[in-house]
Every structure is written in C-alpha cells, then in structure tokens.
Scaffold this active site. Structure first.
Site, PDB file in Angstrom:
ATOM      1  N   LYS A  52      37.998  28.847  30.448  1.00  0.00           N
ATOM      2  CA  LYS A  52      37.618  30.115  29.808  1.00  0.00           C
ATOM      3  C   LYS A  52      38.561  30.415  28.640  1.00  0.00           C
ATOM      4  O   LYS A  52      38.135  30.781  27.541  1.00  0.00           O
ATOM      5  CB  LYS A  52      37.634  31.254  30.840  1.00  0.00           C
ATOM      6  N   GLN A  96      39.663  36.341  38.163  1.00  0.00           N
ATOM      7  CA  GLN A  96      39.022  35.165  38.748  1.00  0.00           C
ATOM      8  C   GLN A  96      38.915  35.315  40.266  1.00  0.00           C
ATOM      9  O   GLN A  96      39.883  35.676  40.934  1.00  0.00           O
ATOM     10  CB  GLN A  96      39.816  33.902  38.367  1.00  0.00           C
ATOM     11  N   ASP A 119      32.490  40.219  33.384  1.00  0.00           N
ATOM     12  CA  ASP A 119      31.820  39.468  34.447  1.00  0.00           C
ATOM     13  C   ASP A 119      30.544  40.182  34.900  1.00  0.00           C
ATOM     14  O   ASP A 119      29.730  39.599  35.611  1.00  0.00           O
ATOM     15  CB  ASP A 119      32.748  39.325  35.669  1.00  0.00           C
TER      16      ASP A 119
HETATM   17  N1  GUN Z   1      34.453  32.794  40.715  1.00  0.00           N
HETATM   18  C1  GUN Z   1      33.308  32.062  40.749  1.00  0.00           C
HETATM   19  N2  GUN Z   1      32.479  32.430  39.744  1.00  0.00           N
HETATM   20  C2  GUN Z   1      33.101  33.409  39.068  1.00  0.00           C
HETATM   21  C3  GUN Z   1      32.746  34.181  37.928  1.00  0.00           C
HETATM   22  O1  GUN Z   1      31.675  34.058  37.336  1.00  0.00           O
HETATM   23  N3  GUN Z   1      33.697  35.092  37.528  1.00  0.00           N
HETATM   24  C4  GUN Z   1      34.868  35.260  38.175  1.00  0.00           C
HETATM   25  N4  GUN Z   1      35.701  36.182  37.713  1.00  0.00           N
HETATM   26  N5  GUN Z   1      35.220  34.558  39.227  1.00  0.00           N
HETATM   27  C5  GUN Z   1      34.343  33.637  39.674  1.00  0.00           C
END
Ligand code: GUN
Length: 292
Positions: A52, A96, A119
């Site tokens: 990311k 995350q 998100d």
């Molecule tokens: N863990 C698995 N998928 C995601 C996501 O799309 N965003 C975040 N923040 N954590 C995750």
C-alpha cells in the site's frame, strides 16, 4: 476465456490517479496523504501494508507508516487515530486488520473519522453504501467493480453468488452487485459457512465471487459453463520449493476452473492489485472532498 488481469486494470486506474496528482502539483497544492497503521509483525499484513505504501509513492501520494508492537494498549491506538483525525495534512487513515485479540476492532474502526476512513469500514460509510448515498466503499469490492468496468463485464440481470459475508468483502460486494449501477445490477445470493446447498447455488451462478480463504475450494464441477469467476482468496500455503517457504493460493482451483469460465481472475495478480487501486481511489476522493 478472458483473464481479468489485475495488473492491467489497476495500472489503468493508477495512471488516472497519477495524472490527477500531476495537476495537483502543477497547482502548487499539497498531495494526498495516507496514514497506515500496522500493529505487530504478521507476515501477510507486513506485505500488504508495504505494498500500500509503495503504491502511494508510485502515484505521487505522501504516506506515513505508523507501527505499534503487538501488545500496544487500545487507548494508545485510539489516541493516535484521534491525532490523525485532527491532522489537516492527513486525508486517509487505515488500520491494517486483523488486530491483536485485546483490541476491539469495532472500537478502532469507529474511531476513524468517516471522511478519512479510506477502507470504508466505518458504520457511517457502510450505511451510506446500503442506502446508495455517496460515501467511501471498501477497497476490495470497489476494486472488483473497477475490474468489471475495465473489462466491460456486463452484470445486469445476471445471477451472482458471493461466498463470504464479512464487512470487508462479501457483504459490501453483495450491496454493490445488487445495486442499480452500470456494473452492478445482478440478482445476488450471499452465502456463508452455514449455507447448506453451496454447490447447487454455485452451479446456477453466472458470476461467482469467492472470499472465504479456503485454498482451491472452488473446483470446475462447482461452476456453470462460461461463469465469471472472481477469486478474492489469498492464502499462504507452505511450499518448501519456494524461496519464501510459501505459495499464495486463491479460493479457486485456477487451472481447472479457467477451462470452464468465460472470465477469471488469477491469484496473485487479480483482486489483490485491484484492492490497492480501490484504496488509492478512496484516498484521492477523501482528499478532493476535503480540498473542495
Ligand atoms: N485486512 C484484510 N483486508 C483488509 C483491508 O482491505 N483493509 C485493512 N485495513 N485490513 C485488511
């Protein structure tokens, strides 16, 4: 069979974002800024967050990675989120997941300001999605919609089955695919661990979106001829022959299912890359909402 290539589709989304950032820089304005919070050192989470951050750089965004130990107190995390909420130079915040057990996920998600919740997990954004109001859409379902758009996959009037009901993928995907949108106008069945006739339902589906994290669970005998197959699963499976010691496997037995599908996403190189494209798009939108 069309390979729904996340590399190609995400590159196209990223090119558009890059062009917007170039215009922002030409106007002498600050660039969009994402803050990512990573707790602990889970290998998969480390990889996702690193990707990311790298992608932010690629499109010209600023990013800040904030790390905490696995035993960080919930209050310390909430205070940090509050600080980022009040920081005018931060446009998007992501924490995350998964979180350590002693931290309440719902509390953390609700602590992020809905306008910075890139998100799209905050109940305000989830509610807006359900009501068809403009808000932030979770990155993976958004990425899948961008993939449909890129490959002009017509979903109108189709029978779609979604496997997995999480608020991260399955449930928001079910809302998007059942909306009155150009690329989301299907009849949707949302399946989960208690669905008793999964194979039967899969065999009726024109579109299958699988987000269960069970490696190679979907076999060719579970899908209809010419189905569109979207594989959200990315599971690390031990593999002594690989340098890393593991291989990434999707929910779909790709080599078998690709012979029957009309379109299919690979793993890796499919939905994962589109999730990042979705996140970048959300961050830019959060920035634009703030600046306008
Ligand atoms: N863990 C698995 N998928 C995601 C996501 O799309 N965003 C975040 N923040 N954590 C995750």
């Amino acid at each position: 069979m069309i390979l729904l290539d996340g590399k190609v589709a995400s590159a196209s989304v990223k090119e558009n974002i890059k062009a917007t950032v170039s215009a922002i820089i030409s106007n002498n304005q600050r660039v969009p800024h994402l803050a990512a919070i990573l707790i602990g050192n889970d290998g998969a989470s480390e990889t996702y967050v690193a990707s990311k951050v790298r992608n932010c750089k690629e499109v010209g965004f600023q990013s800040t990675l904030i790390r905490f130990d696995n035993n960080v107190e919930e209050k310390v995390l909430l205070d940090k989120i509050n600080e980022l909420n009040n920081d005018d130079n931060i446009d998007g915040i992501l924490v995350q997941l998964p979180l350590p057990k002693h931290i309440q996920e719902a509390k953390v998600i609700q602590a992020i300001h809905p306008d910075k919740d890139v998100d799209g997990f905050h109940p305000i954004n989830a509610g807006k999605l359900v009501q068809g109001l403009p808000g932030i859409i979770p990155a993976t379902p958004l990425g899948i919609m961008l993939l449909f758009e890129h490959y002009k996959i017509d979903t109108k009037g189709k029978n779609a089955i979604i496997i997995g009901r999480s608020y991260i993928v399955g449930r928001p995907m079910s809302v998007l695919l059942s909306s009155n949108l150009l690329y989301g106008n299907s009849t949707v069945t949302l399946c989960h661990s208690y669905t008793s006739n999964l194979k039967e339902l899969c065999l009726q589906a024109d579109i299958i979106v699988s987000a269960i994290g069970k490696p190679e669970f979907i076999k060719a005998d579970m899908i209809k001829q010419n189905a569109i197959v979207i594989d959200v699963g990315i599971t690390r499976v031990n593999d002594v022959t690989s340098v890393k010691g593991f291989k990434l496997k999707g929910d779909v037995l790709f080599n078998e299912v690709k012979e029957k599908a009309s379109a299919i996403t690979p793993v890796p190189g499919g939905v994962g890359l589109m999730t990042i494209a979705g996140l970048l798009k959300n961050t830019l939108a959060a920035y634009q909402k703030k600046m306008n």
